[in-house]
Scaffold this active site. Structure first.
Site, PDB file in Angstrom:
ATOM      1  N   PRO A  14      84.546  13.139  74.369  1.00 42.32           N
ATOM      2  CA  PRO A  14      85.727  13.453  75.536  1.00 42.32           C
ATOM      3  C   PRO A  14      85.454  12.628  76.528  1.00 42.32           C
ATOM      4  CG  PRO A  14      84.577  15.513  74.733  1.00 42.32           C
ATOM      5  CD  PRO A  14      83.740  14.264  74.116  1.00 42.32           C
ATOM      6  N   GLU A  15      86.444  12.080  77.323  1.00 40.75           N
ATOM      7  CA  GLU A  15      86.220  11.292  78.597  1.00 40.75           C
ATOM      8  C   GLU A  15      87.048  11.915  79.696  1.00 40.75           C
ATOM      9  OE1 GLU A  15      87.350   7.091  77.830  1.00 40.75           O
ATOM     10  OE2 GLU A  15      86.935   7.330  75.771  1.00 40.75           O
TER      11      GLU A  15
END
Ligand code: ZN
Length: 296
Positions: free
Chosen positions: A2-3
């Site tokens: 996840p960014e």
């Protein structure tokens, strides 16, 4: 992994569902999480048990669950709380207390209303820790500015100045700019028409275009509720919709959406970058010498 847009999506979902809820108790599986580190359950209980959740926010790729002190309602910057990193496959879900726990559930916050906030992480690269105040956590203090909340063109230009590392490595370094990973770096550099191997210091004059590219890529990711390539799901367990909107990431051989040249893939330090060889010109030897003469 996840960014920023994926973490932002989860933060917004959780803010809508658990702010105001009281933490009744905290349970842990006893497994170590990131790098085998034990979860400081006693510390997490100390900052949260019996207290209300005041806010759920994000900084870079970190989720911040802020806790109110009921006796003395605290200013946001003084709040205690829990910092959470989702690692590769970490998920946060709010579920009914009676619902079966998923495999690999490692931390559970029992909330009032017979609900639970559950941290599930099959690969155990995720991590969480208490902070009192939260802003004193060393992981947060070391972070560079968040590109959506804290960064402007002048500050980005200042940070780029004199940096010889490639712009891709610069953008992945959370101490320089917080929140970007492999996917959104490729997308931002394509939007800004900057080659991933360009020395960061030579991008300084394009700081405005670069910041605009970063923000466009991130904003689109947030509007589409994140990019799911493999593991990522939001706080409701739904996949993000942004994969179809990616311009270059994962699209080797497909036409560049700007000029139709086939997108290329290269690997640096074990990580893939996708770019358009026409829109994003490789650094030339001539300009490299000029850059060197300007550095003195
Ligand atoms: Zn192109």
């Amino acid at each position: 992994m996840p960014e920023l847009p994926e973490v932002e999506t989860i933060a917004r979902d959780l803010a809508a569902s658990i702010v105001g809820a009281r933490v009744r108790s905290v349970w842990g599986s006893g497994f170590g999480l990131h790098l085998g580190r034990a979860v400081d359950l006693a510390g997490i209980r100390r900052v949260s048990a019996g207290r209300r959740i005041a806010a759920v926010r994000r900084k870079g790729k970190f989720l911040l669950v802020e806790i109110d002190d009921d006796a003395r309602p605290t200013a946001p910057e003084a709040r205690r709380g829990i910092v959470i990193h989702l690692g590769m496959s970490g998920r946060l879900r709010v579920e009914a207390a009676g619902a079966a726990r998923a495999p690999h559930t490692h931390v559970v916050f029992a909330l009032d209303g017979a609900r639970e906030l559950r941290f599930v992480d099959p690969r155990r690269f995720g991590w969480m820790a208490p902070g009192a105040p939260l802003t004193a956590r060393p992981e947060l203090a070391a972070l560079g500015p968040d590109p959506l909340l804290e960064l402007d063109e002048a500050e980005l230009a200042r940070r780029l100045e004199g940096v010889r590392a490639p712009i891709k490595a610069f953008l992945l370094d959370q101490r320089r700019v917080a929140g970007l990973g492999n996917i959104y770096v490729s997308e931002a550099l394509h939007r800004a028409r900057i080659h991933p191997t360009m020395p960061a210091g030579r991008v300084r004059a394009q700081a405005g275009a670069l910041l605009a590219g970063i923000r466009e890529a991130l904003d689109l990711g947030i509007r589409n509720r994140g990019t799911t390539l493999r593991d990522y799901v939001d706080a409701s367990g739904e996949r993000g919709n942004n994969a179809a909107a990616l311009r270059v990431y994962g699209r080797e051989g497909e036409p560049c959406p700007a000029c139709a040249t086939p997108v290329r893939r290269r690997v640096d330090a074990g990580r893939a970058t996708f770019f358009c060889p026409k829109c994003q010109r490789a650094p030339s030897a001539r300009r490299s010498r000029q850059g060197a003469s300007h550095r003195g």
